[in-house]
Design an enzyme around this catalytic site. Structure first.
Site, short mmCIF file in Angstrom:
data_model
loop_
_atom_site.label_atom_id
_atom_site.label_comp_id
_atom_site.label_asym_id
_atom_site.label_seq_id
_atom_site.Cartn_x
_atom_site.Cartn_y
_atom_site.Cartn_z
CB CYS A 128 -0.92 0.11 1.33
SG CYS A 128 -1.84 -1.41 1.43
N1 GLN Z 1 -1.39 -6.41 4.75
C1 GLN Z 1 -2.18 -5.30 4.36
C2 GLN Z 1 -3.16 -5.64 3.38
O1 GLN Z 1 -3.42 -6.88 2.97
C3 GLN Z 1 -1.43 -4.04 3.82
C4 GLN Z 1 -0.96 -4.37 2.42
C5 GLN Z 1 -0.27 -3.34 1.89
O2 GLN Z 1 0.69 -2.64 2.82
N2 GLN Z 1 -0.12 -3.22 0.58
O3 GLN Z 1 -4.23 -4.84 3.09
#
Ligand code: GLN
Length: 229
Positions: free
Chosen positions: A2
């Site tokens: 993210c």
């Molecule tokens: N693990 C979290 C999710 O699945 C955050 C993922 C991320 O940082 N892309 O939403």
């Protein structure tokens, strides 16, 4: 993974913060420049913000891509806030695809976003988690331990899961807290306030990179960095 951002300072519209910069969070949802894991942040988005006279934040989240939400683009032009946390999501494999899995999570006054992943098996079961996504369980643990223990909680989780990536970004309306543990974070301080973001939203040379394994605190007086290990 993210991308997320936070702002503390002069009130700015959500559009100014999230949609309009040349490499805004909106653009980062399909063309992040510094993302180490994943290339598309299309599994949802969230914006949390504080308004005068109300201690608790308002939140707008969705399981859709940010670029597919013309209603938000319209309303974001007229919502202003001096304290904002926003995120676009690239779901970790095996995690639920639902609005409640999108950051920021909340608990009373606080907003919290997680950029990274953690083995859910090392986290204690959380009664109040908003979703079964790893980030929501982690947020529940952080809220439970208290924000003053943020650095200690990150170190503890990292010891239990040495492969965890734990970039957290939190706000309570008067200050920002962030950690870097395995992913990127940049900071920009201007006369208007301070931004923290997974990656710079424009080419202003005043952006600085936060070193990995840091704890960041932003108040109206400025930014403080503390090494986490
Ligand atoms: N693990 C979290 C999710 O699945 C955050 C993922 C991320 O940082 N892309 O939403």
């Amino acid at each position: 993974m993210c991308r997320h951002l936070a702002w503390l300072g002069r009130p700015r519209t959500l559009a100014e913060l999230v949609l309009e910069p040349p490499s805004s969070l909106l653009v980062q949802s399909w063309a992040p420049r510094r993302q180490r894991y994943g290339t598309l942040n299309a599994d949802g988005w969230g914006v949390g913000f504080y308004t005068p006279g109300r201690a608790q934040p308002a939140r707008w989240r969705s399981a859709k891509p940010l670029w597919g939400d013309p209603s938000f683009a319209s309303v974001a032009l007229v919502i202003s806030s001096g304290c904002v946390v926003a995120a676009v999501r690239s779901a970790t494999v095996g995690m639920p695809l639902e609005e409640s899995a999108a950051a920021p999570f909340t608990d009373g006054r606080w907003l919290l976003s997680h950029n990274g992943r953690v083995d859910r098996a090392v986290l204690p079961p959380a009664r109040d988690a908003e979703s079964t996504v790893d980030s929501a369980l982690l947020a529940a643990l952080v809220f439970d331990r208290g924000m003053d223990a943020l650095g200690a909680t990150v170190r503890e989780v990292a010891a239990a899961d040495p492969t965890a990536r734990l970039n957290l970004l939190a706000a309570d309306g008067t200050r920002l807290l962030a950690t870097t543990w395995g992913d990127t974070l940049s900071a920009l301080t201007t006369s208007d306030g301070t931004a923290l973001a997974s990656e710079p939203w424009d080419d202003d040379p005043a952006w600085t990179d936060v070193p990995d394994r840091s704890l960041v605190e932003v108040t109206p007086d400025g930014l403080t960095l503390t090494p986490l290990s």
